[in-house]
Design a protein around this motif. Sequence first.
Motif, short mmCIF file in Angstrom:
data_model
loop_
_atom_site.label_atom_id
_atom_site.label_comp_id
_atom_site.label_asym_id
_atom_site.label_seq_id
_atom_site.Cartn_x
_atom_site.Cartn_y
_atom_site.Cartn_z
N TRP A 84 -26.88 -13.20 1.73
CA TRP A 84 -26.81 -14.66 1.53
C TRP A 84 -26.75 -15.02 0.05
O TRP A 84 -26.04 -15.97 -0.32
CB TRP A 84 -28.01 -15.33 2.20
CG TRP A 84 -27.97 -15.18 3.68
CD1 TRP A 84 -28.82 -14.44 4.44
CD2 TRP A 84 -26.99 -15.71 4.58
NE1 TRP A 84 -28.44 -14.50 5.76
CE2 TRP A 84 -27.32 -15.28 5.87
CE3 TRP A 84 -25.87 -16.52 4.42
CZ2 TRP A 84 -26.58 -15.62 7.00
CZ3 TRP A 84 -25.13 -16.86 5.54
CH2 TRP A 84 -25.48 -16.42 6.80
N ASN A 85 -27.44 -14.30 -0.78
CA ASN A 85 -27.39 -14.60 -2.21
C ASN A 85 -26.03 -14.27 -2.81
O ASN A 85 -25.51 -15.00 -3.64
CB ASN A 85 -28.50 -13.85 -2.95
CG ASN A 85 -29.86 -14.40 -2.62
OD1 ASN A 85 -30.00 -15.59 -2.34
ND2 ASN A 85 -30.85 -13.55 -2.62
N VAL A 86 -25.45 -13.15 -2.38
CA VAL A 86 -24.11 -12.80 -2.84
C VAL A 86 -23.11 -13.84 -2.35
O VAL A 86 -22.21 -14.26 -3.10
CB VAL A 86 -23.73 -11.37 -2.38
CG1 VAL A 86 -22.27 -11.08 -2.66
CG2 VAL A 86 -24.61 -10.35 -3.07
N LEU A 87 -23.26 -14.29 -1.10
CA LEU A 87 -22.37 -15.32 -0.56
C LEU A 87 -22.51 -16.62 -1.35
O LEU A 87 -21.50 -17.27 -1.68
CB LEU A 87 -22.66 -15.56 0.91
CG LEU A 87 -21.74 -16.54 1.63
CD1 LEU A 87 -20.30 -16.03 1.63
CD2 LEU A 87 -22.22 -16.78 3.04
N LYS A 88 -23.75 -17.00 -1.70
CA LYS A 88 -23.96 -18.21 -2.50
C LYS A 88 -23.30 -18.10 -3.87
O LYS A 88 -22.67 -19.05 -4.34
CB LYS A 88 -25.45 -18.48 -2.67
CG LYS A 88 -26.11 -19.11 -1.47
CD LYS A 88 -27.52 -19.52 -1.84
CE LYS A 88 -28.50 -18.77 -0.98
NZ LYS A 88 -29.89 -19.05 -1.27
N GLU A 89 -23.45 -16.93 -4.51
CA GLU A 89 -22.82 -16.74 -5.82
C GLU A 89 -21.30 -16.80 -5.71
O GLU A 89 -20.64 -17.40 -6.56
CB GLU A 89 -23.26 -15.42 -6.42
CG GLU A 89 -24.67 -15.43 -6.94
CD GLU A 89 -25.05 -14.10 -7.57
OE1 GLU A 89 -24.14 -13.38 -8.04
OE2 GLU A 89 -26.25 -13.79 -7.61
N ASN A 90 -20.75 -16.16 -4.70
CA ASN A 90 -19.30 -16.21 -4.51
C ASN A 90 -18.83 -17.61 -4.18
O ASN A 90 -17.76 -18.02 -4.60
CB ASN A 90 -18.86 -15.23 -3.41
CG ASN A 90 -18.87 -13.80 -3.88
OD1 ASN A 90 -18.56 -13.52 -5.02
ND2 ASN A 90 -19.26 -12.91 -3.00
N TYR A 91 -19.64 -18.37 -3.44
CA TYR A 91 -19.30 -19.75 -3.12
C TYR A 91 -19.27 -20.61 -4.38
O TYR A 91 -18.41 -21.47 -4.52
CB TYR A 91 -20.29 -20.32 -2.11
CG TYR A 91 -20.04 -21.75 -1.74
CD1 TYR A 91 -18.97 -22.09 -0.92
CD2 TYR A 91 -20.85 -22.77 -2.23
CE1 TYR A 91 -18.72 -23.41 -0.59
CE2 TYR A 91 -20.62 -24.09 -1.91
CZ TYR A 91 -19.55 -24.40 -1.08
OH TYR A 91 -19.31 -25.70 -0.76
N LYS A 92 -20.22 -20.35 -5.29
CA LYS A 92 -20.22 -21.09 -6.56
C LYS A 92 -18.96 -20.80 -7.36
O LYS A 92 -18.42 -21.68 -8.02
CB LYS A 92 -21.45 -20.73 -7.39
CG LYS A 92 -22.74 -21.27 -6.84
CD LYS A 92 -23.91 -20.79 -7.68
CE LYS A 92 -25.23 -21.15 -7.04
NZ LYS A 92 -26.37 -20.57 -7.75
N ASP A 93 -18.50 -19.53 -7.30
CA ASP A 93 -17.30 -19.15 -8.05
C ASP A 93 -16.02 -19.66 -7.39
O ASP A 93 -15.08 -20.04 -8.08
CB ASP A 93 -17.22 -17.63 -8.20
CG ASP A 93 -18.33 -17.09 -9.09
OD1 ASP A 93 -18.85 -17.85 -9.92
OD2 ASP A 93 -18.66 -15.90 -8.93
N SER A 94 -15.99 -19.63 -6.07
CA SER A 94 -14.78 -20.02 -5.34
C SER A 94 -15.16 -20.51 -3.96
O SER A 94 -15.75 -19.76 -3.17
CB SER A 94 -13.82 -18.84 -5.24
OG SER A 94 -12.74 -19.16 -4.41
N LYS A 95 -14.83 -21.76 -3.65
CA LYS A 95 -15.15 -22.33 -2.34
C LYS A 95 -14.32 -21.71 -1.22
O LYS A 95 -14.69 -21.79 -0.06
CB LYS A 95 -14.91 -23.84 -2.36
CG LYS A 95 -15.55 -24.58 -3.50
CD LYS A 95 -17.04 -24.64 -3.40
CE LYS A 95 -17.62 -25.56 -4.43
NZ LYS A 95 -18.51 -24.97 -5.36
N ILE A 96 -13.23 -21.07 -1.57
CA ILE A 96 -12.32 -20.48 -0.58
C ILE A 96 -13.00 -19.34 0.19
O ILE A 96 -12.59 -19.01 1.29
CB ILE A 96 -11.04 -19.98 -1.27
CG1 ILE A 96 -10.31 -21.16 -1.90
CG2 ILE A 96 -10.11 -19.29 -0.28
CD1 ILE A 96 -9.14 -20.75 -2.77
#
Length: 121
Positions: free
Chosen positions: A16-28
Motif C-alpha cells: 500500500w505504501n508503494v502504491l501510494k508513492e506511485n500514485y503521487k508520482d503518476s495517477k495513471i
Amino acid sequence: MIRDLIKAYDKNYGFWNVLKENYKDSKIILFPVIFIVISAIGFYIVYFNMDKTTNKAWLLFVLVVIYISAVIWGRRLQMKNIKYNHRNYKEYEEYRLNEIGKIIEEKYGIKSIKQYEILDT
C-alpha cells in the motif's frame, strides 16, 4: 527484533505504501490496479458461475490476457517512476537499503560490522 525489522520494512515498503508513492508520482497507476482487480473478480465469476461452453473458455482467455497485460503495464509505469526519481533500478535498491540501514541504526543502535553479522545470523 526480527519482527520489528519486518514491520519497519512493511511500513516503509509494503504494497500500500508503494502504491501510494506511485500514485503521487503518476495517477495513471490506478488503471492497471483496477484492471487487475476486475480481471481477477471476472475470472472467479466466469470460472465458477458459468456452464461449460466455448464462450467460457474464450472469456477466461481474455481475462487472463487482461490480467497479464495490466501487470506488465503497471510494472512499466512503476519502472518509469523509479527512473524519474532515482535514474535507474540499482540506485532505487541502494536508496531502499540505505533507508532500512538508517532504521536499523536508529532503532537498534547497530553500527559495527560485527553487530550486523550477529543480526544476519
